[in-house]
Design a protein around this motif. Structure first.
Motif, PDB file in Angstrom:
ATOM      1  N   SER A 198       7.208  11.770   3.084  1.00  0.00           N
ATOM      2  CA  SER A 198       6.089  11.631   2.155  1.00  0.00           C
ATOM      3  C   SER A 198       5.849  10.194   1.722  1.00  0.00           C
ATOM      4  N   GLU A 199       6.742   9.272   2.109  1.00  0.00           N
ATOM      5  CA  GLU A 199       6.590   7.887   1.675  1.00  0.00           C
ATOM      6  C   GLU A 199       5.308   7.222   2.176  1.00  0.00           C
ATOM      7  N   PRO A 200       4.767   7.580   3.355  1.00  0.00           N
ATOM      8  CA  PRO A 200       3.475   6.974   3.726  1.00  0.00           C
ATOM      9  C   PRO A 200       2.350   7.244   2.733  1.00  0.00           C
ATOM     10  N   LEU A 201       2.530   8.240   1.856  1.00  0.00           N
ATOM     11  CA  LEU A 201       1.499   8.500   0.852  1.00  0.00           C
ATOM     12  C   LEU A 201       1.375   7.371  -0.160  1.00  0.00           C
ATOM     13  N   LEU A 202       2.381   6.482  -0.211  1.00  0.00           N
ATOM     14  CA  LEU A 202       2.346   5.382  -1.173  1.00  0.00           C
ATOM     15  C   LEU A 202       1.383   4.269  -0.775  1.00  0.00           C
ATOM     16  N   ALA A 203       0.875   4.317   0.451  1.00  0.00           N
ATOM     17  CA  ALA A 203       0.027   3.210   0.921  1.00  0.00           C
ATOM     18  C   ALA A 203      -1.194   3.019   0.039  1.00  0.00           C
ATOM     19  N   ASP A 204      -1.780   4.124  -0.453  1.00  0.00           N
ATOM     20  CA  ASP A 204      -2.967   4.009  -1.302  1.00  0.00           C
ATOM     21  C   ASP A 204      -2.663   3.266  -2.598  1.00  0.00           C
ATOM     22  N   PHE A 205      -1.430   3.447  -3.116  1.00  0.00           N
ATOM     23  CA  PHE A 205      -1.107   2.853  -4.412  1.00  0.00           C
ATOM     24  C   PHE A 205      -0.739   1.374  -4.287  1.00  0.00           C
ATOM     25  N   TYR A 206      -0.262   0.958  -3.131  1.00  0.00           N
ATOM     26  CA  TYR A 206       0.095  -0.450  -2.962  1.00  0.00           C
ATOM     27  C   TYR A 206      -1.144  -1.351  -2.918  1.00  0.00           C
ATOM     28  N   ARG A 207      -2.296  -0.775  -2.571  1.00  0.00           N
ATOM     29  CA  ARG A 207      -3.489  -1.610  -2.493  1.00  0.00           C
ATOM     30  C   ARG A 207      -4.029  -1.977  -3.870  1.00  0.00           C
ATOM     31  N   LEU A 208      -3.414  -1.404  -4.931  1.00  0.00           N
ATOM     32  CA  LEU A 208      -3.808  -1.776  -6.286  1.00  0.00           C
ATOM     33  C   LEU A 208      -3.208  -3.117  -6.703  1.00  0.00           C
ATOM     34  N   GLY A 209      -2.278  -3.633  -5.888  1.00  0.00           N
ATOM     35  CA  GLY A 209      -1.653  -4.904  -6.230  1.00  0.00           C
ATOM     36  C   GLY A 209      -0.625  -4.792  -7.332  1.00  0.00           C
ATOM     37  N   LEU A 210       0.037  -3.629  -7.439  1.00  0.00           N
ATOM     38  CA  LEU A 210       1.044  -3.430  -8.474  1.00  0.00           C
ATOM     39  C   LEU A 210       2.327  -4.166  -8.086  1.00  0.00           C
ATOM     40  N   PRO A 211       3.092  -4.668  -9.073  1.00  0.00           N
ATOM     41  CA  PRO A 211       4.311  -5.425  -8.745  1.00  0.00           C
ATOM     42  C   PRO A 211       5.361  -4.578  -8.040  1.00  0.00           C
ATOM     43  N   GLU A 212       5.581  -3.350  -8.491  1.00  0.00           N
ATOM     44  CA  GLU A 212       6.575  -2.474  -7.866  1.00  0.00           C
ATOM     45  C   GLU A 212       6.206  -1.031  -8.172  1.00  0.00           C
ATOM     46  N   VAL A 213       6.289  -0.196  -7.161  1.00  0.00           N
ATOM     47  CA  VAL A 213       5.970   1.223  -7.287  1.00  0.00           C
ATOM     48  C   VAL A 213       7.262   2.015  -7.070  1.00  0.00           C
ATOM     49  N   PHE A 214       7.536   2.966  -7.958  1.00  0.00           N
ATOM     50  CA  PHE A 214       8.740   3.781  -7.881  1.00  0.00           C
ATOM     51  C   PHE A 214       8.375   5.169  -7.364  1.00  0.00           C
ATOM     52  N   PRO A 215       8.730   5.489  -6.119  1.00  0.00           N
ATOM     53  CA  PRO A 215       8.503   6.862  -5.647  1.00  0.00           C
ATOM     54  C   PRO A 215       9.560   7.794  -6.231  1.00  0.00           C
ATOM     55  N   ILE A 216       9.128   8.857  -6.890  1.00  0.00           N
ATOM     56  CA  ILE A 216      10.055   9.778  -7.543  1.00  0.00           C
ATOM     57  C   ILE A 216       9.634  11.205  -7.246  1.00  0.00           C
TER      58      ILE A 216
END
Length: 531
Positions: free
Chosen positions: A162-180
């Motif tokens: 399911s980690e590829p689902l994080l691609a949409d959130f990285y385009r927001l330019g956030l410093p670090e995203v925590f998948p939980i």
């Protein structure tokens, strides 16, 4: 609540976070003043992203109601937590919709904004399965202007696939995203370790609080949340004309004239047959639990509709759980011009609540600020009676007067002697009556003693429990002494085997021939010549 210790699965990130934390941490060292403000961590996000599930996971218990339908959480839910010796306060909020302009969603948005303003650390929860939505982008843009620490958590990432689902959130330019995964606990340890530098050092101590707990109970739509907001002096709870607005029991500490109280707003308790399964069922169960852990219950009644059958059932529930009680007749401002209204209502209370004759009653309105000064003196009085203890000498003098006025039945023509009473507990007051035969004291006589106790010692607003015990209980049968030597058990006689009947068949053996008897031999006489 005390959290279990999480172990990081990524040692590099753990080392990096701890090195960063030593520079960011601004807490007193050991030996300095322990008066450090506890940081508040607020979980925010749009509806149905798993905020309450994450709240329950960190707290360690199912404190918040969780359901698949959006909009279940409405009020702010607060819990004290600790993680690896660091203490903090966790706040669960309702679904945030910045563009809401009408309905209950506006009040939920107001509660979320208040949590954002009061919290020290923010956790923005987003849904990884549904991806980035326009509402998420709107909330992220709202968070960019905040100078407080913000942690971006993408929930419902259950497996590595399911980690590829994080691609949409990285385009927001956030410093670090925590998948939980709040449901399975995956990634929650890394999220907490990232927040550890902002938590003060402290020891995990279980502190027994002596602050009185007051629960506001009643059936739906009688004004419980409005009354709690009046006491707090702010819009702490969502208020609506729609029944069933409150879901979770909300504990709030309040101070009145130097005394502290923990005030609990509960969901409306409806008749069992009308309770819907699911969210409403959970709300009613948690309201009953909140009543059980409280000391005093303020039972709100509707001054316009009058006393209903459900009100009597809630009052019976308060009495069975042994809680002190204050009756408040709400919405009395609508009937204040009727001169006979209060007398008629009091008659109705005596008829409906014959077992609550000792409970004080307040006729007031949850919209009038003077109501607070009317209710809290009654609460203080009931709390004092709830904790009252009577010396044993005074109790036995009282018992002798009670026996002279109404003696117990005689046994075998002899007067009843050696009867005494003592108080064994408080909260609620509990008494033990010791007699020779407990069967002589029936329910009617116990009620007689209870009424006499109230006339003599007060006990306003609190139930009384009388336990009848035998003074000399029958001796227990002593066990037989064990023999010193073990005797072998006698062997049972063997059962005689039945012989088979002889067959009548003739034998094939020939009969033996009879032998002739031998003749007796005469002794021979020797002649002289043979000598």
């Amino acid at each position: 609540m005390v959290l279990r210790k999480f172990v990081s699965k990524n040692p590099r990130r753990k080392k990096k976070v701890m090195e960063k934390g030593e520079s960011l941490l601004q807490t007193p060292e050991q030996g300095e003043s322990p008066e450090v403000p506890i940081p508040q961590v607020a979980i925010i996000g749009r509806p149905n992203v798993g905020k309450s599930t994450l709240f329950n996971r960190i707290v360690g218990t199912r404190k918040a109601i969780v359901d698949d339908r959006p909009g279940v959480t409405r009020d702010r839910n607060v819990a004290d937590c600790s993680y690896q010796g660091r203490v903090f306060q966790l706040i669960d909020t309702g679904g945030l919709d910045p563009s809401a302009t009408e309905g209950m969603v506006v009040q939920i948005k107001h509660q979320s904004k208040m949590a954002i303003a009061e919290a020290d650390i923010l956790v923005l929860a987003m849904d990884g399965r549904s991806g980035l939505t326009p509402l998420d982008e709107e909330i992220v843009s709202l968070m960019r202007g905040i100078t407080k620490p913000v942690f971006w958590a993408v929930n419902k990432v259950d497996t590595p696939k399911s980690e590829p689902l994080l691609a949409d959130f990285y385009r927001l330019g956030l410093p670090e995203v925590f998948p939980i995964s709040a449901e399975h606990g995956l990634g929650v340890d890394e999220l907490l370790e990232a927040m550890m530098p902002f938590f003060p050092r402290g020891q995990e101590k279980e502190i027994t609080s002596t602050v009185p707990r007051v629960a506001v109970v009643g059936r739906p739509n009688v004004g419980k949340s409005t009354f709690v907001n009046l006491i707090l002096g702010e819009d702490r709870l969502v208020v609506s004309n729609q029944p069933g607005t409150t879901r979770d029991p909300v504990d709030t500490e309040v101070n009145y004239q130097g005394d502290s109280y923990i005030l609990t707003d509960t969901a409306g308790i409806r008749r069992r047959g009308r309770i819907d399964r699911g969210v409403e069922g959970y709300s009613v169960v948690r309201a009953m639990r909140a009543l059980g852990r409280s000391d005093i219950a303020i039972l709100l009644l509707d001054g316009v509709e009058g006393v209903t059958e459900q009100d009597t059932k809630i009052a019976g529930l308060i009495q069975r759980q042994g809680r002190g009680c204050v009756l408040m007749v709400n919405k009395w401002d609508l009937r204040v011009h009727d001169a006979d209204a209060q007398a008629d209502y009091e008659k109705e209370l005596h008829r409906r609540f014959p077992f609550f004759g000792f409970v004080p009653v307040v006729f007031a309105s949850a919209l009038n600020p003077q109501t607070v000064s009317q209710v809290f003196p009654k609460v203080n009085k009931v709390m004092a009676e709830f904790e009252k203890r009577i010396p044993t000498g005074q109790l036995n003098q009282f018992l002798q007067r009670a026996l002279e006025k109404n003696p117990l039945p005689l046994r075998a023509g002899n007067p009843l002697k050696s009867v005494y009473i003592t108080q064994v507990a408080t909260k609620p007051p509990t008494f033990a009556l010791f007699v020779r035969h407990s069967g002589d004291v029936n329910t009617t006589y116990q009620r007689y003693l209870e009424n006499l106790l109230r006339e003599t010692f007060g006990f306003i607003g609190t139930p009384i429990t009388i336990l009848v015990r035998n003074k000399n209980p029958p001796p227990q049968a002593q066990p037989k002494p064990k023999p010193k030597y073990k005797l072998k058990p006698k062997s049972e006689p063997k059962a005689q085997t039945q012989l088979k009947p002889k067959s009548k068949a003739k034998s094939t053996l020939k009969p033996k021939t009879q032998l002739k008897p031998k003749r007796k031999s005469t002794p021979k006489i020797k002649s002289k010549s043979s000598r």
